[in-house]
Scaffold this active site. Structure first.
Site, PDB file in Angstrom:
ATOM      1  N   GLU A 256       0.894  -1.452  -0.470  1.00 37.76           N
ATOM      2  CA  GLU A 256      -0.005   0.047  -0.013  1.00 37.76           C
ATOM      3  C   GLU A 256       0.691   1.204  -0.506  1.00 37.76           C
ATOM      4  OE1 GLU A 256      -0.449  -2.503   2.482  1.00 37.76           O
ATOM      5  OE2 GLU A 256       0.615  -1.399   4.717  1.00 37.76           O
ATOM      6  N   HIS A 280      -8.185  -4.252  -1.098  1.00 33.80           N
ATOM      7  CA  HIS A 280      -7.366  -4.535  -0.440  1.00 33.80           C
ATOM      8  C   HIS A 280      -6.485  -3.043  -0.237  1.00 33.80           C
ATOM      9  CE1 HIS A 280      -5.491  -6.070   2.909  1.00 33.80           C
ATOM     10  NE2 HIS A 280      -3.881  -5.990   3.074  1.00 33.80           N
ATOM     11  N   GLU A 281      -5.477  -3.339  -0.925  1.00 39.26           N
ATOM     12  CA  GLU A 281      -4.686  -1.271  -0.696  1.00 39.26           C
ATOM     13  C   GLU A 281      -4.818  -0.634  -0.663  1.00 39.26           C
ATOM     14  OE1 GLU A 281      -1.803  -3.281   0.112  1.00 39.26           O
ATOM     15  OE2 GLU A 281      -1.937  -5.637  -0.682  1.00 39.26           O
ATOM     16  N   HIS A 284      -5.747   0.557   2.728  1.00 36.18           N
ATOM     17  CA  HIS A 284      -4.502   1.158   3.739  1.00 36.18           C
ATOM     18  C   HIS A 284      -5.068   2.187   3.116  1.00 36.18           C
ATOM     19  CE1 HIS A 284      -3.108  -2.178   5.130  1.00 36.18           C
ATOM     20  NE2 HIS A 284      -2.829  -3.053   3.807  1.00 36.18           N
ATOM     21  N   GLU A 303      -4.123  -4.653   9.383  1.00 35.48           N
ATOM     22  CA  GLU A 303      -4.078  -5.393   8.161  1.00 35.48           C
ATOM     23  C   GLU A 303      -5.789  -5.414   9.040  1.00 35.48           C
ATOM     24  OE1 GLU A 303      -2.781  -6.099   5.854  1.00 35.48           O
ATOM     25  OE2 GLU A 303      -0.792  -5.049   6.181  1.00 35.48           O
ATOM     26  N   ASP A 360       9.050 -10.258   9.861  1.00 38.85           N
ATOM     27  CA  ASP A 360       9.151 -10.779   8.617  1.00 38.85           C
ATOM     28  C   ASP A 360       8.431 -12.033   9.620  1.00 38.85           C
ATOM     29  OD1 ASP A 360       9.105  -8.711   7.505  1.00 38.85           O
ATOM     30  OD2 ASP A 360      11.370  -8.523   6.811  1.00 38.85           O
ATOM     31  N   TYR A 368      -4.222 -10.372   9.876  1.00 41.91           N
ATOM     32  CA  TYR A 368      -5.276  -9.803   9.099  1.00 41.91           C
ATOM     33  C   TYR A 368      -7.156 -10.692   9.430  1.00 41.91           C
ATOM     34  CZ  TYR A 368      -1.498  -8.826   6.089  1.00 41.91           C
ATOM     35  OH  TYR A 368      -0.823  -8.549   4.925  1.00 41.91           O
TER      36      TYR A 368
HETATM   37  N1  BES Z   1       0.792  -4.542   3.653  1.00 39.16           N
HETATM   38  C1  BES Z   1       0.626  -5.340   3.143  1.00 39.16           C
HETATM   39  C2  BES Z   1       2.223  -6.176   2.498  1.00 39.16           C
HETATM   40  C3  BES Z   1       3.220  -6.731   3.905  1.00 39.16           C
HETATM   41  C4  BES Z   1       2.626  -6.924   4.842  1.00 39.16           C
HETATM   42  C5  BES Z   1       4.080  -6.266   3.695  1.00 39.16           C
HETATM   43  C6  BES Z   1       3.720  -6.466   5.725  1.00 39.16           C
HETATM   44  C7  BES Z   1       5.563  -6.662   4.586  1.00 39.16           C
HETATM   45  C8  BES Z   1       5.380  -6.699   5.927  1.00 39.16           C
HETATM   46  C9  BES Z   1      -0.134  -5.746   1.834  1.00 39.16           C
HETATM   47  O1  BES Z   1      -1.605  -4.500   2.289  1.00 39.16           O
HETATM   48  C10 BES Z   1      -1.211  -7.096   2.387  1.00 39.16           C
HETATM   49  O2  BES Z   1      -1.610  -7.298   2.793  1.00 39.16           O
HETATM   50  N2  BES Z   1      -1.049  -7.825   0.948  1.00 39.16           N
HETATM   51  C11 BES Z   1      -1.388  -8.577   0.577  1.00 39.16           C
HETATM   52  C12 BES Z   1      -2.631  -8.494   0.450  1.00 39.16           C
HETATM   53  C13 BES Z   1      -4.281  -9.260   0.594  1.00 39.16           C
HETATM   54  C14 BES Z   1      -4.146 -10.003   2.079  1.00 39.16           C
HETATM   55  C15 BES Z   1      -5.246  -9.662  -0.195  1.00 39.16           C
HETATM   56  C16 BES Z   1      -0.412  -9.735   0.032  1.00 39.16           C
HETATM   57  O3  BES Z   1       0.199  -9.142  -0.202  1.00 39.16           O
HETATM   58  O4  BES Z   1      -0.894 -10.773   0.030  1.00 39.16           O
HETATM   59 ZN    ZN Z   2      -2.693  -5.022   3.798  1.00 38.15          ZN
END
Ligand code: BES
Ligand code: ZN
Length: 573
Positions: A256, A280-281, A284, A303, A360, A368
Site C-alpha cells: 500500500e 485491499h491496498e 490501507h 491489517e 518478517d 489479518y
Molecule cells: N502491507 C501488506 C504487505 C506486507 C505486510 C508487506 C507485512 C510487508 C510486511 C499488504 O497490504 C498486504 O496485506 N498484501 C496482501 C494482500 C491481500 C491480503 C489481499 C498480500 O500481499 O497478499
Molecule cells: Zn494489507
C-alpha cells in the site's frame, strides 16, 4: 527510558524527525545507492545523543560526531549521533549495501521486457533503515523530498508526487515530494523501463511497456472502487491513487505505498478476478496509512481493519455473497496459520509481544483474519450503523497518526460502553486461538461450495475463481480423486494464480505427483511468498519430495527477493 518500539532504536526522549531530504544515485553494476540525507527536527535539539536505525549502511560523513554500534541481527546497527544544543538538522552521506534488505536488483531476464534491469524497494516492516538512516518506527511520521539520479534510459517512480525529470548526459535526475507525513515503512521507489496509462483524473497505472494495456484493462474499475471507499470511510486524503505492476519476484500480492500501490503481475488474469487485492491496498489509504499501528505488536490494527475495509468495498461493488466467499477463504487461511504456529500459540494473539522477534518471521494471516473476525464480531454486536460511526470516529481521532490496541479499546468503551465485555474482547486480544463467539460468514453461494466438500464437486457451472479457491482450500486432505478433478476441470491450466496455487498445494499434499513438474515451473515463475510458502512446505513435508524442495530452492534462490530467501530458507531447512 524504555524504547516504545521493539523494532527501533528511536527514543522519544531525543530529537524527533519532522522531514527529510534524500538524494540517491542508483548504480546497477555495483548494486548500491550513493546517498545523502538531511533530517530536520520538529524543534531545535536540546543537545545530546540521537539514535537512528541503520542496516548495512556505510557511513561516509556526518555533520555531527557519531558512533556506529555493532549490528543486532534483527534491528540492525544503532547510529548514535551527538547533537549540539540548538541543532535543527543533521546531514549524513553514506552508501547502501549491495544486499540491502529493502532492495531487489533485477537482471533484465527477470523482467517482463527482458531488456532492461529493474530495481525496487520494499520497506515494510523494518527495511527502510537499509536505505536511509532514520527513526524507523511507524510512530514517527515524516514528510520528505527526494532526488533520484538514475540511468537516462530508465524511469524512476516513487510513492510521492513527481516534481521534475531532467536529463544530464547518460543520467536522468528525478525529483519527488511527499507532502503527507508517512511512517518510514511507506517510503518506496522503483527504477526500470516503465510506461503509464491514465485510468481516471486521479488514478494511473505504471508497468513495463508490454504490460501497460493489460494492466489498464484489469484495473479499469479503480475509480469506482475509490468512490465506494470514500462513501464508506470518508474523503481520500492522498490526492492520487496510482498503481505499479511489479516484476514477478515481488514478494507480496500488493503493498500500500501511498500514492503508488505496488502490485504483483499475477493480478493480470485477464478476468479481473483478483482485484480484491487492489481493494485491499486502497483500503490501507485509511486503515494503515492514515491511522497506522504504533509498532508491529499492534499490526492487527493495520491489517485486520484493512481486511474489514476491503471486504466492505467488495460487498458494495460485488455483493454480499461474493464478500462472504472471500471471508470464508480468509477463514481457511486462519486455520492454516493456527497450524503453522502450533508451537508458538503466543503469536496467535492479536496483541503480540515481539521483543527479539523479527516481524518478517512473525508474519502470518492471524492479524489479518483474526483481526477481521474480531471487528465483524464487534459489528454484529453493536449493529452496523453504530459500528460504522465508531470506525469513522477512529479514523478521525488518529488521522495521520499512530494508534495502539489500548487506544482502540478506550475508544470503543467510550462510544459503546459495555460492548467489549459483551464480546469478551480480552480473550480476542490477549489469548491465543479463536474465541467461540467468532462471527461466521453466511451466504447461499458459500453453502453451495461447502455442501460439495465430500468428493469431486458436480454443481460448479456458476463457479468463479473465488468459489474454486475456497473449495480447494477447504477440502480435506489427502484428497483421493486428484486425477479425476484435474481431468474434469483442468485446474492445472488455471489462469488465476490463487486457484492454481491452491490446486497445486492440495495435489502436493495429496501425493498426486503428476503435478510436480508444474509445481517446479510455478516456483520458478513467481516470487510472491503467499505462493512459495505452501508449495515449498508441502514438498518439504514428505521425505520423498524434500530433496526436490531443497534443489528447487537452490536453483531459484538468487531470483527471489531477500525477504523471501530468508523466509523460504527456514521452510526447507
Ligand atoms: N502491507 C501488506 C504487505 C506486507 C505486510 C508487506 C507485512 C510487508 C510486511 C499488504 O497490504 C498486504 O496485506 N498484501 C496482501 C494482500 C491481500 C491480503 C489481499 C498480500 O500481499 O497478499
Ligand atoms: Zn494489507
Amino acid at each position: 527510558m524504555a524504547r516504545p518500539d521493539p523494532h527501533s532504536y528511536a527514543d522519544p526522549a531525543q530529537a524527533r524527525t519532522k522531514s527529510f531530504d534524500w538524494w540517491a544515485a542508483v548504480d546497477f553494476p555495483t548494486r548500491t545507492l550513493s546517498a545523502r540525507v538531511t533530517l530536520t527536527f520538529t524543534e531545535p535539539a536540546r543537545g545530546g545523543p540521537l539514535d537512528l536505525d541503520t542496516r548495512g549502511l556505510v557511513i561516509e560523513s556526518a555533520s555531527v560526531p557519531y558512533v556506529l554500534h555493532p549490528a543486532d541481527p534483527i534491528l540492525g546497527a544503532r547510529l548514535e549521533l551527538q547533537l549540539p544544543a540548538g541543532a535543527r538538522e543533521v546531514t549524513l552521506t553514506y552508501a547502501t549495501a549491495p544486499d540491502a534488505s529493502a532492495l531487489q536488483w533485477l537482471e533484465p531476464a527477470q523482467t517482463h521486457g527482458g531488456r532492461q534491469p529493474f530495481l525496487f524497494s520494499q520497506c515494510q516492516a523494518i527495511h527502510a533503515r537499509s536505505l536511509v538512516p532514520c527513526q524507523d518506527t511507524p510512530s514517527i511520521r515524516q514528510t520528505y523530498t527526494a532526488t533520484l539520479d538514475v540511468p537516462a534510459h530508465l524511469r524512476a517512480v516513487m510513492a510521492a508526487a513527481p516534481v521534475s525529470r531532467e536529463l544530464n548526459g547518460p543520467r536522468a535526475v528525478e525529483k519527488f515530494e511527499m507532502p503527507q507525513p508517512i511512517p518510514p515503512y511507506l517510503l518506496a521507489f522503483a527504477v526500470g523501463d516503465l510506461a503509464s496509462k491514465d485510468l481516471s483524473p486521479r488514478a494511473r497505472v505504471w508497468a513495463e511497456p508490454g504490460q501497460v494495456e493489460a494492466a489498464a484493462w484489469e484495473f479499469s474499475g479503480v475509480e469506482a472502487m475509490i468512490h465506494a471507499a470514500e462513501d464508506l470511510f470518508g474523503p481520500y486524503d492522498w490526492q492520487r491513487f496510482d498503481m505499479l505492476v511489479m516484476p514477478p519476484s515481488f514478494p507480496y500480492g500488493g503493498m500500500e505505498n501511498p500514492r503508488l500501490t505496488f502490485l504483483t503481475p499475477a493480478l493480470l488474469t485477464g478476468d479481473k478476478s483478483l482485484v480484491n487485492v487492489v481493494a485491499h491496498e486502497l483500503a490501507h489509504a485509511w486503515t494503515g496509512n492514515l491511522v497506522t499501528n504504533t509498532n508491529a505488536e499492534h499490526f492487527w490494527l493495520n491489517e485486520g481493519f484493512t481486511v474489514f475495509a476491503e471486504t466492505r468495498i467488495l460487498e458494495t461493488l460485488e455483493g454480499a455473497d461474493v464478500a462472504a466467499l472471500h471471508s470464508a477463504i480468509g477463514y481457511q487461511g486462519l486455520l492454516e496459520a493456527f497450524v503453522q504456529f502450533e508451537k508458538h500459540p503466543e503469536l496467535t494473539k492479536l496483541r503480540t509481544k515481539l521483543d527479539g522477534v523479527d516481524p518478517d518471521e512473525a508474519f502470518s494471516l492471524v492479524p489479518y483474519q483474526k483481526g477481521y473476525l474480531f471487528l465483524k464480531t464487534l459489528e454484529a454486536a453493536a449493529g452496523r450503523t453504530k459500528f460504522d460511526a465508531l470506525l469513522k470516529t477512529w479514523l478521525k481521532a488518529h488521522r495521520f497518526g499512530a494508534a495502539s490496541t489500548d487506544d482502540f479499546t478506550a475508544l470503543v468503551e467510550k462510544l459503546e460502553p459495555g460492548l467489549l465485555a459483551r464480546v469478551n474482547a480480552k480473550a480476542w486480544l490477549d489469548e491465543p486461538g479463536l474465541p467461540a463467539n467468532a462471527w461466521r460468514p453466511q451466504s447461499k453461494k458459500l453453502d453451495g461450495v461447502m455442501a460439495q466438500l465430500g468428493g469431486v464437486p458436480s454443481d460448479t457451472k456458476a463457479w468463479t475463481a473465488t468459489e474454486w479457491q475456497l473449495w480447494l482450500d477447504a477440502v480435506k486432505r489427502p484428497f483421493a480423486a486428484c486425477t479425476e478433478l484435474d481431468t474434469k476441470f483442468n485446474l492445472s491450466a488455471a489462469k488465476n494464480s490463487e486457484v492454481l496455487v491452491s490446486w497445486l498445494t492440495l495435489a502436493a499434499e495429496s501425493k498426486h505427483d503428476a503435478v510436480l513438474p508444474l509445481v517446479d515451473e510455478v516456483l520458478g515463475r513467481f516470487g510472491r511468498m503467499k505462493y512459495l510458502k505452501p508449495l515449498y512446505k508441502a514438498l518439504a513435508a514428505r521425505p520423498e519430495t524434500r530433496p526436490r524442495a531443497r534443489a528447487l530452492f537452490e536453483k531459484n534462490r538468487s531470483r527471489y527477493h531477500p525477504i523471501a530467501q530468508q523466509v523460504i530458507a527456514k521452510v526447507v531447512a
